[in-house]
Design an enzyme around this catalytic site. Structure first.
Site, PDB file in Angstrom:
ATOM      1  N   ASP A 156      -9.668  28.604 -11.899  1.00 18.41           N
ATOM      2  CA  ASP A 156     -10.577  29.563 -12.499  1.00 18.41           C
ATOM      3  C   ASP A 156     -10.144  31.121 -11.866  1.00 18.41           C
ATOM      4  O   ASP A 156     -10.024  31.254 -10.656  1.00 18.41           O
ATOM      5  CB  ASP A 156     -12.134  29.206 -11.894  1.00 18.41           C
ATOM      6  CG  ASP A 156     -13.068  29.674 -12.597  1.00 18.41           C
ATOM      7  OD1 ASP A 156     -13.037  30.223 -13.813  1.00 18.41           O
ATOM      8  OD2 ASP A 156     -14.336  29.721 -12.289  1.00 18.41           O
TER       9      ASP A 156
ATOM     10  N   TYR B 231     -11.240  35.259 -12.100  1.00 14.15           N
ATOM     11  CA  TYR B 231     -12.414  36.377 -12.073  1.00 14.15           C
ATOM     12  C   TYR B 231     -12.009  37.478 -12.939  1.00 14.15           C
ATOM     13  O   TYR B 231     -12.004  38.731 -12.012  1.00 14.15           O
ATOM     14  CB  TYR B 231     -12.166  36.505 -10.269  1.00 14.15           C
ATOM     15  CG  TYR B 231     -13.548  37.169  -9.674  1.00 14.15           C
ATOM     16  CD1 TYR B 231     -14.638  36.460  -9.738  1.00 14.15           C
ATOM     17  CD2 TYR B 231     -13.367  38.235  -8.721  1.00 14.15           C
ATOM     18  CE1 TYR B 231     -15.679  36.961  -9.171  1.00 14.15           C
ATOM     19  CE2 TYR B 231     -14.435  38.621  -8.094  1.00 14.15           C
ATOM     20  CZ  TYR B 231     -15.860  37.984  -8.342  1.00 14.15           C
ATOM     21  OH  TYR B 231     -16.978  38.397  -7.826  1.00 14.15           O
TER      22      TYR B 231
ATOM     23  N   HIS C 220     -18.510  41.670 -13.883  1.00  6.90           N
ATOM     24  CA  HIS C 220     -19.004  40.531 -13.099  1.00  6.90           C
ATOM     25  C   HIS C 220     -18.620  40.941 -11.690  1.00  6.90           C
ATOM     26  O   HIS C 220     -19.512  40.836 -10.934  1.00  6.90           O
ATOM     27  CB  HIS C 220     -18.574  39.393 -13.632  1.00  6.90           C
ATOM     28  CG  HIS C 220     -18.655  37.996 -12.716  1.00  6.90           C
ATOM     29  ND1 HIS C 220     -19.979  37.600 -12.516  1.00  6.90           N
ATOM     30  CD2 HIS C 220     -17.936  37.253 -11.944  1.00  6.90           C
ATOM     31  CE1 HIS C 220     -19.782  36.693 -11.656  1.00  6.90           C
ATOM     32  NE2 HIS C 220     -18.581  36.446 -11.323  1.00  6.90           N
TER      33      HIS C 220
ATOM     34  N   ARG D 140     -21.492  44.003  -0.928  1.00  4.95           N
ATOM     35  CA  ARG D 140     -21.072  45.066  -0.332  1.00  4.95           C
ATOM     36  C   ARG D 140     -21.467  46.441  -1.316  1.00  4.95           C
ATOM     37  O   ARG D 140     -20.488  46.858  -2.155  1.00  4.95           O
ATOM     38  CB  ARG D 140     -19.589  44.982  -0.480  1.00  4.95           C
ATOM     39  CG  ARG D 140     -19.086  43.959   0.333  1.00  4.95           C
ATOM     40  CD  ARG D 140     -17.454  43.661   0.292  1.00  4.95           C
ATOM     41  NE  ARG D 140     -17.032  43.500  -1.084  1.00  4.95           N
ATOM     42  CZ  ARG D 140     -17.095  42.276  -1.534  1.00  4.95           C
ATOM     43  NH1 ARG D 140     -17.472  41.129  -0.986  1.00  4.95           N
ATOM     44  NH2 ARG D 140     -16.902  42.169  -2.930  1.00  4.95           N
TER      45      ARG D 140
ATOM     46  N   GLU E 127     -22.168  29.494 -15.176  1.00  7.89           N
ATOM     47  CA  GLU E 127     -21.360  30.646 -15.181  1.00  7.89           C
ATOM     48  C   GLU E 127     -20.774  30.554 -16.430  1.00  7.89           C
ATOM     49  O   GLU E 127     -19.756  29.665 -17.133  1.00  7.89           O
ATOM     50  CB  GLU E 127     -20.035  30.582 -14.230  1.00  7.89           C
ATOM     51  CG  GLU E 127     -20.695  31.105 -12.903  1.00  7.89           C
ATOM     52  CD  GLU E 127     -19.545  31.245 -11.715  1.00  7.89           C
ATOM     53  OE1 GLU E 127     -18.370  30.620 -12.059  1.00  7.89           O
ATOM     54  OE2 GLU E 127     -19.851  31.769 -10.711  1.00  7.89           O
TER      55      GLU E 127
ATOM     56  N   GLU F 162     -18.007  31.147 -19.259  1.00  5.60           N
ATOM     57  CA  GLU F 162     -16.498  31.350 -19.202  1.00  5.60           C
ATOM     58  C   GLU F 162     -15.656  30.974 -20.716  1.00  5.60           C
ATOM     59  O   GLU F 162     -16.454  29.896 -21.505  1.00  5.60           O
ATOM     60  CB  GLU F 162     -15.942  30.623 -17.896  1.00  5.60           C
ATOM     61  CG  GLU F 162     -16.616  30.862 -16.668  1.00  5.60           C
ATOM     62  CD  GLU F 162     -16.029  30.521 -15.556  1.00  5.60           C
ATOM     63  OE1 GLU F 162     -14.778  30.048 -15.600  1.00  5.60           O
ATOM     64  OE2 GLU F 162     -16.516  30.624 -14.327  1.00  5.60           O
TER      65      GLU F 162
ATOM     66  N   ASP G 141     -18.978  26.730 -15.882  1.00  2.00           N
ATOM     67  CA  ASP G 141     -18.609  26.467 -14.225  1.00  2.00           C
ATOM     68  C   ASP G 141     -19.980  26.462 -13.506  1.00  2.00           C
ATOM     69  O   ASP G 141     -20.077  27.565 -12.675  1.00  2.00           O
ATOM     70  CB  ASP G 141     -17.556  27.493 -13.762  1.00  2.00           C
ATOM     71  CG  ASP G 141     -17.348  27.350 -12.378  1.00  2.00           C
ATOM     72  OD1 ASP G 141     -17.244  26.389 -11.932  1.00  2.00           O
ATOM     73  OD2 ASP G 141     -16.769  28.355 -11.723  1.00  2.00           O
TER      74      ASP G 141
ATOM     75  N   ARG H 134     -25.457  28.280  -5.563  1.00  6.95           N
ATOM     76  CA  ARG H 134     -25.159  29.515  -4.991  1.00  6.95           C
ATOM     77  C   ARG H 134     -25.539  29.557  -3.226  1.00  6.95           C
ATOM     78  O   ARG H 134     -24.934  30.191  -2.596  1.00  6.95           O
ATOM     79  CB  ARG H 134     -26.138  30.637  -5.521  1.00  6.95           C
ATOM     80  CG  ARG H 134     -25.539  30.990  -6.985  1.00  6.95           C
ATOM     81  CD  ARG H 134     -24.344  31.307  -7.354  1.00  6.95           C
ATOM     82  NE  ARG H 134     -24.109  31.816  -8.731  1.00  6.95           N
ATOM     83  CZ  ARG H 134     -23.233  32.017  -9.201  1.00  6.95           C
ATOM     84  NH1 ARG H 134     -21.890  31.800  -8.705  1.00  6.95           N
ATOM     85  NH2 ARG H 134     -22.711  32.079 -10.209  1.00  6.95           N
TER      86      ARG H 134
ATOM     87  N   GLN I  36     -22.510  27.816  -1.780  1.00  8.42           N
ATOM     88  CA  GLN I  36     -21.421  28.700  -1.959  1.00  8.42           C
ATOM     89  C   GLN I  36     -21.751  29.764  -0.803  1.00  8.42           C
ATOM     90  O   GLN I  36     -20.473  30.189   0.001  1.00  8.42           O
ATOM     91  CB  GLN I  36     -21.330  29.453  -3.409  1.00  8.42           C
ATOM     92  CG  GLN I  36     -20.107  30.291  -3.833  1.00  8.42           C
ATOM     93  CD  GLN I  36     -20.372  30.888  -5.151  1.00  8.42           C
ATOM     94  OE1 GLN I  36     -21.511  30.569  -5.601  1.00  8.42           O
ATOM     95  NE2 GLN I  36     -19.326  31.662  -5.576  1.00  8.42           N
TER      96      GLN I  36
ATOM     97  N   TYR J  80     -18.098  29.627   1.693  1.00 10.27           N
ATOM     98  CA  TYR J  80     -16.902  30.083   0.983  1.00 10.27           C
ATOM     99  C   TYR J  80     -15.935  30.665   1.744  1.00 10.27           C
ATOM    100  O   TYR J  80     -15.103  31.037   1.201  1.00 10.27           O
ATOM    101  CB  TYR J  80     -17.489  30.854  -0.224  1.00 10.27           C
ATOM    102  CG  TYR J  80     -17.838  32.512  -0.150  1.00 10.27           C
ATOM    103  CD1 TYR J  80     -19.046  32.627   0.526  1.00 10.27           C
ATOM    104  CD2 TYR J  80     -17.167  33.497  -0.388  1.00 10.27           C
ATOM    105  CE1 TYR J  80     -19.443  34.201   0.965  1.00 10.27           C
ATOM    106  CE2 TYR J  80     -17.269  34.698   0.079  1.00 10.27           C
ATOM    107  CZ  TYR J  80     -18.609  34.991   0.489  1.00 10.27           C
ATOM    108  OH  TYR J  80     -18.758  36.412   0.704  1.00 10.27           O
TER     109      TYR J  80
ATOM    110  N   THR K  20     -17.969  20.907 -14.075  1.00 14.97           N
ATOM    111  CA  THR K  20     -17.657  21.960 -14.701  1.00 14.97           C
ATOM    112  C   THR K  20     -17.692  21.523 -16.528  1.00 14.97           C
ATOM    113  O   THR K  20     -17.048  20.321 -16.691  1.00 14.97           O
ATOM    114  CB  THR K  20     -16.288  22.294 -14.518  1.00 14.97           C
ATOM    115  OG1 THR K  20     -16.312  22.557 -13.146  1.00 14.97           O
ATOM    116  CG2 THR K  20     -15.865  23.478 -15.429  1.00 14.97           C
TER     117      THR K  20
ATOM    118  N   THR L 222     -16.585  34.143 -14.801  1.00 15.17           N
ATOM    119  CA  THR L 222     -17.887  34.779 -15.605  1.00 15.17           C
ATOM    120  C   THR L 222     -17.478  35.832 -16.271  1.00 15.17           C
ATOM    121  O   THR L 222     -17.095  36.732 -15.737  1.00 15.17           O
ATOM    122  CB  THR L 222     -19.223  34.968 -14.432  1.00 15.17           C
ATOM    123  OG1 THR L 222     -19.052  33.819 -13.699  1.00 15.17           O
ATOM    124  CG2 THR L 222     -20.137  35.347 -15.195  1.00 15.17           C
TER     125      THR L 222
HETATM  126 MN    MN Z   1     -16.445  30.625 -12.408  1.00 10.05          MN
END
Ligand code: MN
Length: 421
Positions: free
Chosen positions: A124, A126, A131, A140, A195, A197, A229, A233, A236, A240, A253, A355
């Protein structure tokens, strides 16, 4: 004048599956599992066509691949074989109705769709910068994009064993989370998300140690499908770092059952999103010769139907809309970067975009991204959503609609979130 098909439902302007599409899938009908091609509200059974001697214009290996119970064998054969088969099927379905072909048509409503392929590995990416920026900003605010983002398509290795076909129920996962005000605990996730995708199925693979160059990369892509996906959260956020997503993603998925070929999408290609003037130049190995047709103009949509909505007979509500052309990275760049260290891809592997979001409010490809909004997501029943509730039904759609070209679509990728066991 657009090519017409003698299957009437294929000429309906609202169908996802006109004769210009011809997506591949695997279906179960009675006790048989066969490969087929969607046409209007029917499926052309390629197994039946092969056995019935209808596929005369294709090679013996292509005919054999049509007798398989998955698309892997066909995926392996490459673009020339796929093209020949597409020409053959186009001939069978255009012009005059053909009684032998008619016998090979199955009503779509009577079959059970299966996974299109055996997938050995799932990666997967990004690739949506919108996104990445929006999610990055949550963590951040001053520095949403990490330094590598514009140099390489960031990705992680997903879990292939839990890929399921559209319609498969999604069990809310349990897992370890760390609430801000207490010690870690083990409980059902409180923040299940989707997500939005698109996934590419790998066609012919490459041998270990043999990278695929950027201008050869698309020959290794069989076609595209919708991907959800599913993500927890809260799991995660705790798990992560430092190695990336793990159990927050591997519980399921979903993929759509129909795989739209790159040849069907060819008329809908557009230039890749231009890199900003302050962006770094691409390193040579990721720079294609032709940038005019790298991206695909494909509208993606998310619909949500809560249990209350379904009980009240309210149709699914569209909660997001984005476009694949807004991605910062392309499928060819995924293939080339993935294999640049010598890593081998195999037929049936799935490479997903990550995503797909756009720059504007309303184009967020997951619920997490809607947290920047001033107002919560509200459903027609008055219910509000921060994350998914049990019995929520999530539906993805994708279609192209360009001036003077027929509309082609991807069908549905859907799943209902079920209470944890
Ligand atoms: Mn994903």
């Amino acid at each position: 004048m657009a090519l017409k098909c003698w299957v009437a439902s294929a000429n309906d302007p609202s169908t996802d599956f006109p004769i210009q599409n011809l997506p591949y899938g695997v279906f179960r009908y009675g006790n048989q599992t066969h490969i087929g091609i969607a046409i209007g509200d029917k499926i052309l059974d390629l197994h039946a066509c092969g056995v019935g001697g209808l596929l005369v214009g294709v090679s013996a290996e292509a005919r054999n691949a049509c007798l398989s119970e998955t698309l892997n064998e066909l995926m392996e054969l490459g673009p020339e074989v796929w093209s020949a088969l597409r020409r053959e099927v186009t001939n069978l379905l255009s012009g005059e109705a053909h009684s032998e072909v008619e016998k090979s048509l199955v009503p779509m409503c009577e079959v059970e769709m299966q996974l299109p392929a055996r997938t050995g590995d799932y990666t997967d990416f990004y690739a949506s910068i919108d996104h990445a920026r929006r999610v990055g900003k949550l963590f951040r605010p001053d520095n949403p994009l990490l330094p590598n983002y514009k140099y390489l398509p960031v990705g992680y290795h997903g879990r292939a064993s839990s890929i399921v076909v559209s319609g498969f129920p999604i069990r809310r996962p349990q897992g370890q989370t760390k609430p801000a005000d207490s010690e870690p605990l083990f409980a059902p996730s409180k923040s299940v998300d989707y997500e939005l995708e698109i996934g590419a199925f790998v066609g012919p693979g490459n041998r270990l140690g043999n990278p695929i160059s950027i201008n050869e990369a698309e020959k290794h892509i069989f076609g595209l499908c919708l991907v959800n996906d599913w993500s927890a959260r809260d799991l995660q956020a705790w798990e992560y770092q430092p190695l990336g997503p793990f159990l927050a993603k591997s519980f399921a998925t979903s993929v759509s059952p129909w795989v739209v070929s790159m040849e069907a999408l060819a008329p809908y290609r557009v230039p890749v999103r231009s890199r900003g003037k302050d962006d770094p130049a691409l390193l040579d190995y990721l720079q294609p010769l032709d940038t005019q047709k790298c991206a695909i103009d494909l509208t993606l949509e998310v619909y949500l139907a809560s249990l209350k909505m379904r009980q009240a007979g309210i149709p699914p509500e569209r909660i997001s809309r984005s476009n694949l052309r807004d991605l910062y990275w392309t499928f060819a760049q995924f293939v080339t970067h993935h294999t640049s260290n010598g890593c081998n891809l195999r037929s049936g592997d799935l490479l997903a975009t990550g995503t797909v979001s756009g720059p504007l409010e309303g184009s967020e490809g997951c619920l997490l991204e809607m947290r920047h909004r001033a107002v919560r997501l509200r459903l027609p029943t008055g219910e509000e959503r921060v994350f998914l509730e049990d019995e929520d039904r999530v539906i993805f759609r994708a279609f192209t609609e360009r001036h003077n070209l027929p509309r082609i679509g991807f069908g549905l990728c859907e799943g209902i979130v079920k209470k944890h066991r």
